[in-house]
Design a protein around this motif. Structure first.
Motif, PDB file in Angstrom:
ATOM      1  N   ILE A  55       0.827  -1.205   0.000  1.00  0.00           N
ATOM      2  CA  ILE A  55       0.000   0.000   0.000  1.00  0.00           C
ATOM      3  C   ILE A  55       0.860   1.254   0.000  1.00  0.00           C
ATOM      4  CG2 ILE A  55      -1.725   1.324   1.268  1.00  0.00           C
ATOM      5  CD1 ILE A  55      -2.744  -1.262  -0.068  1.00  0.00           C
ATOM      6  N   ASP A  56       1.880   1.259   0.811  1.00  0.00           N
ATOM      7  CA  ASP A  56       2.742   2.433   0.892  1.00  0.00           C
ATOM      8  C   ASP A  56       4.171   1.996   1.177  1.00  0.00           C
ATOM      9  OD1 ASP A  56       2.476   5.651   1.360  1.00  0.00           O
ATOM     10  OD2 ASP A  56       4.090   4.779   2.544  1.00  0.00           O
ATOM     11  N   ASP A  57       5.061   2.350   0.289  1.00  0.00           N
ATOM     12  CA  ASP A  57       6.479   2.012   0.481  1.00  0.00           C
ATOM     13  C   ASP A  57       7.325   3.271   0.578  1.00  0.00           C
ATOM     14  OD1 ASP A  57       7.442   1.156  -2.953  1.00  0.00           O
ATOM     15  OD2 ASP A  57       6.472   2.920  -2.083  1.00  0.00           O
ATOM     16  N   SER A  58       6.704   4.389   0.921  1.00  0.00           N
ATOM     17  CA  SER A  58       7.437   5.659   0.962  1.00  0.00           C
ATOM     18  C   SER A  58       8.518   5.662   2.036  1.00  0.00           C
ATOM     19  CB  SER A  58       6.477   6.824   1.185  1.00  0.00           C
ATOM     20  OG  SER A  58       5.776   6.664   2.406  1.00  0.00           O
ATOM     21  N   GLY A  59       8.450   4.763   2.983  1.00  0.00           N
ATOM     22  CA  GLY A  59       9.468   4.688   4.016  1.00  0.00           C
ATOM     23  C   GLY A  59      10.680   3.858   3.638  1.00  0.00           C
ATOM     24  N   MET A  60      10.602   3.171   2.512  1.00  0.00           N
ATOM     25  CA  MET A  60      11.752   2.363   2.084  1.00  0.00           C
ATOM     26  C   MET A  60      12.889   3.318   1.726  1.00  0.00           C
ATOM     27  SD  MET A  60      10.930  -0.906   2.153  1.00  0.00           S
ATOM     28  CE  MET A  60      11.165  -2.085   0.829  1.00  0.00           C
ATOM     29  N   PRO A  61      14.043   3.150   2.338  1.00  0.00           N
ATOM     30  CA  PRO A  61      15.092   4.164   2.216  1.00  0.00           C
ATOM     31  C   PRO A  61      15.641   4.332   0.798  1.00  0.00           C
ATOM     32  CG  PRO A  61      15.853   2.299   3.539  1.00  0.00           C
ATOM     33  CD  PRO A  61      14.414   2.076   3.283  1.00  0.00           C
ATOM     34  N   GLU A  62      15.783   3.311   0.050  1.00  0.00           N
ATOM     35  CA  GLU A  62      16.315   3.427  -1.303  1.00  0.00           C
ATOM     36  C   GLU A  62      16.096   2.120  -2.062  1.00  0.00           C
ATOM     37  OE1 GLU A  62      20.909   3.366  -0.752  1.00  0.00           O
ATOM     38  OE2 GLU A  62      20.051   4.316   1.027  1.00  0.00           O
ATOM     39  N   ASP A  63      16.516   2.144  -3.307  1.00  0.00           N
ATOM     40  CA  ASP A  63      16.240   1.000  -4.179  1.00  0.00           C
ATOM     41  C   ASP A  63      16.919  -0.283  -3.736  1.00  0.00           C
ATOM     42  OD1 ASP A  63      16.132   2.938  -7.279  1.00  0.00           O
ATOM     43  OD2 ASP A  63      14.689   2.640  -5.654  1.00  0.00           O
ATOM     44  N   ARG A  64      17.843  -0.184  -2.846  1.00  0.00           N
ATOM     45  CA  ARG A  64      18.503  -1.399  -2.365  1.00  0.00           C
ATOM     46  C   ARG A  64      17.558  -2.247  -1.530  1.00  0.00           C
ATOM     47  NH1 ARG A  64      21.853  -0.954   1.226  1.00  0.00           N
ATOM     48  NH2 ARG A  64      21.429   1.165   1.962  1.00  0.00           N
ATOM     49  N   PHE A  65      16.475  -1.624  -1.067  1.00  0.00           N
ATOM     50  CA  PHE A  65      15.496  -2.313  -0.233  1.00  0.00           C
ATOM     51  C   PHE A  65      14.304  -2.734  -1.082  1.00  0.00           C
ATOM     52  CE2 PHE A  65      16.620  -1.480   4.299  1.00  0.00           C
ATOM     53  CZ  PHE A  65      17.782  -0.762   4.086  1.00  0.00           C
ATOM     54  N   SER A  66      13.854  -3.975  -0.873  1.00  0.00           N
ATOM     55  CA  SER A  66      12.637  -4.421  -1.534  1.00  0.00           C
ATOM     56  C   SER A  66      11.884  -5.355  -0.590  1.00  0.00           C
ATOM     57  CB  SER A  66      12.944  -5.133  -2.855  1.00  0.00           C
ATOM     58  OG  SER A  66      13.726  -6.295  -2.627  1.00  0.00           O
TER      59      SER A  66
END
Lengths: 115, 109
Positions: A55-66
């Motif tokens: 629903i919301d991934d705005s807290g994922m710090p950068e593309d290294r995170f999935s």
């Protein structure tokens, strides 16, 4: 019920390696949340799923995170490549109701150390 | 200025004392959570509030939406209440939770 299950409980890895954290929510719960906790930044919501859908991934710090949730009983948080600043405790939580306005049940956390 | 401010940051009390922890926020919210983090690191959700007051055992949580303020009270405190108490708000304008920095409580016997 066993509660929210996370694995591993501790992970030590070298910079550049891929890290996969796993979470099994409480059976029947419809929402799943991934959090990160550090001394500097405190608790942060990384991403959450309702009915297996992000629903919301705005807290994922950068593309290294999935993060993925292939079914209602399993989710993964992957970091590739890992960096020392990713060292933190990662919590997974689930909720019986969709959304952020309801009680959440937390797992014991995975302590990640990246050297 | 942080969107969620907690006070005090640290609190030491004697067993049996009445304790109040405060949370103030600057945004419109649809829900507020109080969490307890034990010294071992485990997190427990204590309350979810959208209005009024809730009570569970010796714990009472209140919220004043107009004043953008919530309080967590512990009556007859006990050393096992020693933990970090964290306030988190669900912003009406965002699909996210914003956390306070926590209040570290130590109750001495």
């Amino acid at each position: 019920d066993a509660g929210v299950i996370q694995s591993p409980r501790h992970e030590v890895t070298e910079m550049g390696q891929e890290v996969t954290l796993r979470c099994k929510p409480i059976s029947g719960h419809n929402s799943l949340f991934w959090y990160r906790q550090t001394m500097m930044r405190g608790l942060e919501l990384l991403i959450y799923f309702n009915n297996n859908v992000p629903i919301d991934d705005s807290g994922m710090p950068e593309d290294r995170f999935s993060a993925k949730m292939p079914n209602a009983s399993f989710s993964t948080l992957k970091i590739q490549p890992s960096e020392p600043r990713d060292s933190a405790v990662y919590f997974c939580a689930s909720s019986p109701t969709t959304g952020l306005g309801y009680e959440q049940y937390f797992g014991p956390g995975t302590r990640l150390t990246v050297t | 200025k942080n969107e969620v401010e907690q006070s005090p940051q640290n609190l030491t009390a004697q067993e049996g004392e009445f304790i109040t922890i405060n949370c103030s926020y600057s945004v419109g919210i649809s829900a507020l959570h109080w969490l307890q983090q034990h010294p071992g690191g485990g997190i427990v959700s204590l309350f979810m509030l959208s209005s009024g007051k809730k009570k569970h055992g010796r714990l009472i949580a209140t919220i004043n939406i107009q004043e953008k303020h919530s309080s967590l009270h512990i009556t007859a405190s006990h050393p096992r209440d020693s933990a970090v108490y964290i306030c988190a708000v669900k912003d009406t304008g965002r699909r996210a939770l914003t956390f306070g920095s926590g209040t570290r409580l130590q109750v001495q016997p």
